[in-house]
Design a protein around this motif. Structure first.
Motif, PDB file in Angstrom:
ATOM      1  N   ALA A  90      11.274  81.460 -19.511  1.00 40.69           N
ATOM      2  CA  ALA A  90      12.635  81.956 -19.727  1.00 40.69           C
ATOM      3  C   ALA A  90      13.524  80.920 -20.403  1.00 40.69           C
ATOM      4  CB  ALA A  90      13.259  82.392 -18.402  1.00 40.69           C
ATOM      5  N   ASN A  96      17.396  86.274 -22.362  1.00 38.93           N
ATOM      6  CA  ASN A  96      16.880  86.862 -21.119  1.00 38.93           C
ATOM      7  C   ASN A  96      17.894  86.615 -20.007  1.00 38.93           C
ATOM      8  OD1 ASN A  96      15.931  84.419 -19.410  1.00 38.93           O
ATOM      9  ND2 ASN A  96      15.076  84.009 -21.439  1.00 38.93           N
ATOM     10  N   LYS A  99      18.034  83.001 -18.166  1.00 36.03           N
ATOM     11  CA  LYS A  99      18.768  81.958 -18.880  1.00 36.03           C
ATOM     12  C   LYS A  99      20.260  82.267 -18.890  1.00 36.03           C
ATOM     13  CE  LYS A  99      18.737  78.835 -22.635  1.00 36.03           C
ATOM     14  NZ  LYS A  99      17.844  77.972 -23.312  1.00 36.03           N
ATOM     15  N   GLY A 158      21.572  88.498 -21.407  1.00 33.20           N
ATOM     16  CA  GLY A 158      20.162  88.843 -21.373  1.00 33.20           C
ATOM     17  C   GLY A 158      19.913  90.267 -21.819  1.00 33.20           C
ATOM     18  N   ASP A 163      13.758  89.688 -21.100  1.00 32.72           N
ATOM     19  CA  ASP A 163      13.191  89.607 -19.743  1.00 32.72           C
ATOM     20  C   ASP A 163      11.694  89.881 -19.754  1.00 32.72           C
ATOM     21  OD1 ASP A 163      15.768  89.152 -18.878  1.00 32.72           O
ATOM     22  OD2 ASP A 163      16.058  91.181 -18.083  1.00 32.72           O
ATOM     23  N   ALA A 166       9.775  86.986 -21.328  1.00 34.35           N
ATOM     24  CA  ALA A 166       9.710  85.831 -20.428  1.00 34.35           C
ATOM     25  C   ALA A 166       8.668  86.053 -19.336  1.00 34.35           C
ATOM     26  CB  ALA A 166      11.077  85.551 -19.815  1.00 34.35           C
TER      27      ALA A 166
END
Length: 192
Positions: A90, A96, A99, A158, A163, A166
């Motif tokens: 991530a 995402n 983060k 994000g 997502d 990641a």
């Protein structure tokens, strides 16, 4: 153990300049230029990492047992490490939610990885290695979040795509490491 500790001091020390000597770091970077600074930084990091690996290998030859963790914690560590790999992924996958929310998911990943290994292992060498990384990641995360608040840093929002990427990259990297690379590189099978 001395070689391991020296490696940790060099590796974590160079990675702690923003904590303890940020002004000096900025002056050196301005004086040397970005590429030479990165070259010296990388060289010091590599030297520290090599010393950590070598020192850990030497410490294995003289085992000192501090505690015997229950077998269940070894299996739980696999889940901690899976989460750590997703958090590290991530840090590099753009946009995402991890983060966006935490700002520094790699440091969270290091904390989770180190904590899981401290639960699952009980040798002095393990406590020195993983304890040092855990302490470093906790302090750097706090300092980094405080710096973000002070500078008003906001990370991009994000997205579902970020997502998914990641998670997929983190799980794939974890699987490769857990089922093949850990035994090959470290000599211990985490899934045994």
């Amino acid at each position: 153990m001395t070689t391991l500790i020296l490696g940790l001091l060099i590796f974590l020390g160079i990675h702690s300049l923003r904590i303890f000597a940020n002004d000096w770091r900025n002056r050196q970077q301005a004086r040397l230029g970005e590429l030479p600074w990165k070259g010296l930084y990388s060289l010091a990091s590599i030297i520290g990492f090599v010393l950590i690996v070598w020192g850990f290998g030497l410490a294995r030859q003289h085992p000192v047992l501090l505690y015997v963790p229950p077998l269940a914690l070894r299996h739980l560590n696999a889940l901690f490490t899976l989460a750590a790999f997703v958090l590290v992924a991530a840090a590099y996958v753009p946009r995402n939610h991890l983060k966006a929310k935490f700002g520094h998911p790699m440091l969270l990943g290091v904390k989770v990885w180190a904590f899981g290994h401290l639960l699952a292992t009980g040798m002095l060498r393990d406590v020195v290695l993983f304890g040092a990384f855990l302490l470093w990641a906790v302090v750097l995360f706090i300092v980094s979040r405080r710096r973000d608040r002070g500078t008003g840093t906001v990370y991009p929002a994000g997205t579902l795509t970020g997502d998914v990427l990641a998670v997929v990259i983190g799980v794939a990297a974890w699987a490769a490491f857990a089922f093949w690379l850990h035994l090959w590189l470290i000599g211990v099978s985490p899934m045994a």
